[in-house]
Every structure is written in structure tokens, then in C-alpha cells.
Scaffold this active site. Structure first.
Site, PDB file in Angstrom:
ATOM      1  N   ASP A  61      65.588  25.716  22.105  1.00  0.00           N
ATOM      2  CA  ASP A  61      65.138  25.225  23.405  1.00  0.00           C
ATOM      3  C   ASP A  61      65.023  26.402  24.366  1.00  0.00           C
ATOM      4  O   ASP A  61      66.008  27.091  24.649  1.00  0.00           O
ATOM      5  CB  ASP A  61      66.138  24.188  23.934  1.00  0.00           C
ATOM      6  CG  ASP A  61      65.730  23.646  25.287  1.00  0.00           C
ATOM      7  OD1 ASP A  61      64.684  22.984  25.371  1.00  0.00           O
ATOM      8  OD2 ASP A  61      66.453  23.911  26.267  1.00  0.00           O
ATOM      9  N   THR A  94      59.193  25.162  29.026  1.00  0.00           N
ATOM     10  CA  THR A  94      59.764  26.427  29.502  1.00  0.00           C
ATOM     11  C   THR A  94      59.359  27.602  28.616  1.00  0.00           C
ATOM     12  O   THR A  94      59.076  28.693  29.118  1.00  0.00           O
ATOM     13  CB  THR A  94      61.294  26.328  29.567  1.00  0.00           C
ATOM     14  OG1 THR A  94      61.785  25.821  28.318  1.00  0.00           O
ATOM     15  CG2 THR A  94      61.739  25.393  30.665  1.00  0.00           C
ATOM     16  N   THR A  95      59.333  27.382  27.309  1.00  0.00           N
ATOM     17  CA  THR A  95      58.916  28.461  26.408  1.00  0.00           C
ATOM     18  C   THR A  95      57.458  28.827  26.658  1.00  0.00           C
ATOM     19  O   THR A  95      57.101  30.013  26.709  1.00  0.00           O
ATOM     20  CB  THR A  95      59.119  28.039  24.943  1.00  0.00           C
ATOM     21  OG1 THR A  95      60.486  27.671  24.730  1.00  0.00           O
ATOM     22  CG2 THR A  95      58.764  29.173  23.991  1.00  0.00           C
ATOM     23  N   ASP A 384      64.652  16.958  26.774  1.00  0.00           N
ATOM     24  CA  ASP A 384      63.222  17.289  26.864  1.00  0.00           C
ATOM     25  C   ASP A 384      62.371  16.035  26.718  1.00  0.00           C
ATOM     26  O   ASP A 384      61.385  15.847  27.449  1.00  0.00           O
ATOM     27  CB  ASP A 384      62.840  18.296  25.773  1.00  0.00           C
ATOM     28  CG  ASP A 384      63.409  19.686  26.041  1.00  0.00           C
ATOM     29  OD1 ASP A 384      63.867  19.930  27.176  1.00  0.00           O
ATOM     30  OD2 ASP A 384      63.388  20.527  25.131  1.00  0.00           O
TER      31      ASP A 384
END
Length: 549
Positions: A61, A94-95, A384
Site C-alpha cells: 500500500d 497514492t502510488t 482503500d
């Protein structure tokens, strides 16, 4: 004095100017991108993070990786903050934010080396981002029905340690979100995920009401209450501590006995206020002393002390009780209600279940797993999934995944770039090329041939905008039919955040910092400081200016 240097900065200050500062910041961003890039997609790898206390976190994550890493380099920290904001706003992506921002900066660096002004690059990126968001809105699909929400949840959880149970977990997430949905809004803080190690992930379930990881004050208190009348207190059911400046003169045993009797009477008055209100269950955010516990137990009242603020808020939303800061305001009108409250032991946890609430706006998911590491990883996947399901319910629009929307963006942005004159066109085309990093990374992380598959994807988009890469089969397929869907809101926020981050870093042409800010431990044997960056050439003492003539 003609050649005497003049120092205007404190000794030890480090200064990186113009291209040195830009190169340092872009390199830091690219390093951060490379760290998280391998975690992207269903076939992404995990990272093991060990903090200073020795606690181990295994996750892919992006938000957790960035949060747990101790980032020292200032520009890299700016990317971390942007990613955290992405997590707070939409719960996922976010990645992607870090990967796209890193790629944008790489493309910008090449343009700058070719002599294009920074302001032109920034303007081109800004216009390209606005056009990309416009395109995304055009190709978005309407839908927030249950099947769409489940597909969105499954897509968000893919590759995050929950693949073997993602169908069941997606059902739990969707059911929980729909239960607390209120006029098209979902407050995911109202959903409590209670992790319990032991048994399989498939044994996870959605509670009928809410769950609190706490047992009553005393074993002698009731462990089950039907037709519960609930009092929520942010007021201690105990005697207030005597001021340290106060002085009590007791000269005889009778006076001491009277003092104790007076204290007991004060506690009894507090408990009688609760009894007279009709409450048979009390949740107190503050303390409850032993004497109060005795009288509450004697009255058959189930009581809890030191209840977490988050639990108090969920109980308030589920039962309709009002949180009181003054016990004198307690009466029948401010009590909440629940059909049943009971204590149940699951594995080695004693949990309190609050069920049969009228129109509850809070709920709980009990997450099972073989070990603590498993439940922690799946908990992050559920977070998520809850974020993207909430975003889909609120926005009602989704995009096809698997790199399909990025390929469509590239195609349309190139057409847009060709219509723009001047050097700004190069920046727009560079922005389009940067977006290719998402499908390329998905393919590379799956161990597939990125060159041929990217070419196949681009060819397939001549016929359909929904064509994407199935990383499990290595084939180009219709992502809509495959049920690979992502919220429009997540993609839009990712483009906005990454664009803002890249612009912010590109505008920095001078970096001035105390030595400790960039190099708290000094260079290592390789000459690098603890930011992971090599020392910049031409710093010349950092705090000094060239001789003034």
C-alpha cells in the site's frame, strides 16, 4: 578588502542553486518513484518496513509505505505530503500520484536540458492536466449500482493480500457503505474495522450494528441487555481531585468518617442521576471510580469507562444518543436506544455488540486472519476499498482500469498537443508520454512484455476506449466487461495532485538549508548524505558568496 568574501548566511548553511537544486530535487523524486513503483497493480510486490522499535510492516500500500518511511530529502517529503492528501481526500491512488509526479519531473528535466524555459514547461503541464481531466469526464461511465460498487472494491483490493477472498470482502465493504449512506454521502470514519487474529479471512463478517473492543467494568455486571437505553457521557463518574493548594483539617475520627460519608454521598448522587434518567447502559469517555462501579453494578447497569472518542462517535451515530459533557443534563430525552447489547468472546477478544438500532449511521466489520500481519495488510486493503466505494457513491462516475484510460488520455492529449503552437506543444506531448508510465508499470510488474503490449493497447484503442491489459492473462481485453473499474474522482485527484507536486518542485531554483536539515549525520563512506543524495558540485562553502568587487 577587494577580494574579501562577504558571508550573508550562517556558517554551515548549505545552498544549491539553479540547475543543481533542480537536479537534486528531481533525482530525489525519481528515487521515491522507483521505491513505490514496483508495488503498483494486482501483480505489485510488497515492501518490508522495520521501524526504530523493530516493528515490522509488510505491505504494498503506497500510503503506508510513504507514511512509515523516514524521508529526509525536502522535495521527496513534499511528494509524501501530496500522497497523504490523496489518501485523505479519496482513499486510494497514492502510488499513482508519486509515480506520475516522478515521471513528469523526468520528462521536464529533458525539456529543460533542451533549453525550454521552466515557465513554458509548467504552463504546458498545467494546460495538459486541465485537458486530461476534461477527457476523463468525457469518457467516464455513469453508475453507482451495487454491481459497479463491488467491481470498484475488488479492483482496489487486487494485489493487496486479499485476492483469495476479495469477492467476500468486497460484499462486506459495499454492504457497510450502503448501510450508512446518507443522501449520497458516505462517512467511512463511521465504519469500524475490528481486527481479530485467528481463523481464516473468509470468516470475516459485517456486524448487524457496531462493535467495540471493550468489556464492561465488572464481571458482575450484566453481559446482555435487551431494550437498551444508552447514556453517553464525557463527564467523569468519580470524585474530582482536590486542588493541590487545598487543605483539609481533620482533628478526630468522627470528622474523617463524615468526610468519607460525604464523598460517598456525592458519588451516589452521580449514580442516582443515571438511574433516574432510565439508562441501563453507560458509556463514559472519562473515568469511573470503584465506588461508582459498585453502585452501578448494584443497580444492574452495564457500564464502560475510558471509551475511545471514535467509539463514542460511532455509538452516537448508531443509537441516536447525545454525548453529554455535564451529567446534570442527563435525562430520558438524550438517551440512545438499541434492541440488544451483549458481550461476546471471539478468539481471545471480548467484544461488545450493539445491535438492532433504528436507522444506524455507523457499523462495524470484523476482520479475521491467521496472523497479525495478515489482518493488518487486509485492513489496509479494506480501507482503500471503502474509500473508492464512498467516492463512487458520492460521484456516481467510474473509469475502466487496466491502463485503458491512460492510453486514451495519451491518444487524445497528443491530438491536443498537435493543435498548440510553440514550445508549449513539447511540454503537452511530454505530459502525454509521462502518463504511459501507469500501463507500462502494470505490465512490467506482471512480468510481461511492455513494448509489444503497449503497442497492442494503442492499436486496440482505435476501435474501443475500454481496452486494457489483463495482467493475469497477458491479453488486451475489454476492461468494462472484465469488471475492472476505478472511481473517476480518484483518477482526477491523482492527476491534479501529481501535476501540482511536479509544478511545485520545478519552480524551485534555489535551495538554502541548515546543514542539519539535509545532512544530520554527515556523509557516509560513499560520500552521500543521509538523504540518499550525492553532494552537489560547485557549492563552494555553501554559506559564502563570491568576492564582491
Amino acid at each position: 578588502m577587494a577580494n574579501q568574501p562577504i558571508f550573508i548566511l550562517p556558517e554551515g548553511t548549505e545552498r544549491y542553486s539553479k540547475r543543481d537544486a533542480l537536479r537534486m530535487n528531481i533525482t530525489a523524486a525519481k528515487i521515491l518513484e522507483n521505491i513505490v513503483r514496483t508495488t503498483l497493480g494486482p501483480k505489485g510486490m510488497d515492501k518490508m518496513l522495520v521501524n526504530s522499535m523493530g516493528d515490522v510492516t509488510v505491505t504494498n500500500d503506497g500510503a503506508t509505505i510513504l507514511r512509515e518511511m523516514d524521508i529526509a530529502q525536502p522535495a521527496a517529503r513534499m511528494l509524501v505530503e501530496i500522497a497523504k492528501k490523496q489518501e485523505d481526500i479519496v482513499g486510494d491512488g497514492t502510488t499513482s500520484v508519486v509515480v506520475i509526479a516522478g515521471e513528469l519531473l523526468s520528462k521536464a528535466q529533458k525539456l529543460l536540458e533542451d533549453g525550454i524555459a521552466t515557465s513554458v514547461v509548467i504552463r504546458g503541464f498545467r494546460n495538459a492536466c486541465a485537458k486530461a481531466i476534461e477527457i476523463l469526464n468525457d469518457i467516464a461511465i455513469d453508475g453507482n449500482d451495487r454491481d459497479t460498487l463491488k467491481s470498484v472494491a475488488i479492483t482496489a483490493m487486487s494485489g493487496k493480500g486479499s485476492d483469495y477472498a476479495k469477492e467476500q470482502l468486497a460484499d462486506l465493504v459495499v454492504d457497510a457503505a450502503l448501510r450508512i449512506e446518507d443522501e449520497g454521502k458516505v462517512d467511512i470514519d463511521s465504519i469500524n474495522i475490528q481486527r481479530i487474529s485467528g481463523d481464516a479471512v473468509e470468516d470475516s463478517f459485517l456486524a448487524e450494528g457496531i462493535i467495540m473492543d471493550k468489556a464492561p467494568l465488572s464481571k458482575a455486571m450484566p453481559t446482555e441487555v435487551n431494550d437498551a437505553k444508552i447514556a453517553l457521557l464525557k463527564y467523569p463518574i468519580e470524585l474530582k481531585e482536590i486542588n493541590t493548594d487545598s487543605k483539609i483539617d481533620i482533628t478526630s475520627p468522627d470528622q474523617f468518617e463524615a468526610f468519607l460519608a460525604n464523598e460517598e454521598e456525592m458519588v451516589k448522587d452521580l449514580v442516582n442521576t443515571i438511574i433516574e434518567s432510565g439508562a441501563n447502559v453507560v458509556f463514559c469517555q472519562k473515568g469511573i471510580d470503584d465506588m461508582a462501579e459498585h453502585y452501578l453494578n448494584k443497580a444492574g447497569i452495564m457500564a464502560y469507562k475510558r471509551v475511545k472518542k471514535s467509539d463514542m462517535e460511532r455509538i452516537q451515530k448508531a443509537t441516536g444518543a447525545k454525548l453529554l459533557t455535564d451529567i446534570n443534563d442527563l435525562n430520558e430525552d438524550v438517551l440512545g436506544s438499541a434492541g440488544k447489547i451483549y458481550v461476546k468472546k471471539i478468539f481471545d477478544h471480548k467484544l461488545t455488540f450493539i445491535e438492532e438500532c433504528d436507522n444506524p449511521k455507523a457499523t462495524s466489520i470484523v476482520l479475521r486472519g491467521s496472523t497479525r500481519y495478515v489482518t493488518e495488510q487486509i485492513n489496509r486493503a479494506l480501507d482503500d476499498a471503502l474509500g473508492v466505494v464512498a467516492a463512487t457513491i458520492e460521484d456516481g462516475k467510474v473509469l475502466v482500469g487496466g491502463g485503458a484510460c491512460e492510453i486514451e488520455l495519451i491518444k487524445q492529449l497528443r491530438d491536443y498537443g498537435d493543435s498548440v503552437s510553440g514550445r508549449e506543444q513539447l511540454a503537452i506531448l511530454a505530459y502525454a508520454e509521462a502518463l504511459e508510465v501507469i500501463p507500462r508499470t502494470l505490465i512490467e510488474n506482471a512480468g510481461l512484455d511492455s513494448i509489444n503490449l503497449i503497442a497492442d493497447l494503442k492499436a486496440a484503442h482505435e476501435d474501443s476506449k475500454a481496452m486494457g491489459i489483463n495482467v493475469f492473462t497477458g491479453k488486451v481485453v475489454d476492461m468494462k466487461e472484465a469488471g475492472v473499474l476505478e472511481p473517476l474522482k480518484v483518477k482526477v485527484q491523482a492527476l491534479q495532485s501529481s501535476g501540482e507536486a511536479a509544478e511545485m518542485i520545478l519552480r524551485i531554483d534555489d535551495m538554502i538549508a541548515a546543514r542539519d536539515a539535509l545532512n544530520s549525520t554527515g556523509p557516509d563512506e560513499s560520500g552521500n548524505d543521509n538523504s540518499g543524495m550525492p553532494p552537489m558540485p560547485g557549492a563552494g562553502g555553501m554559506g559564502g558568496m563570491p568576492p564582491m568587487m
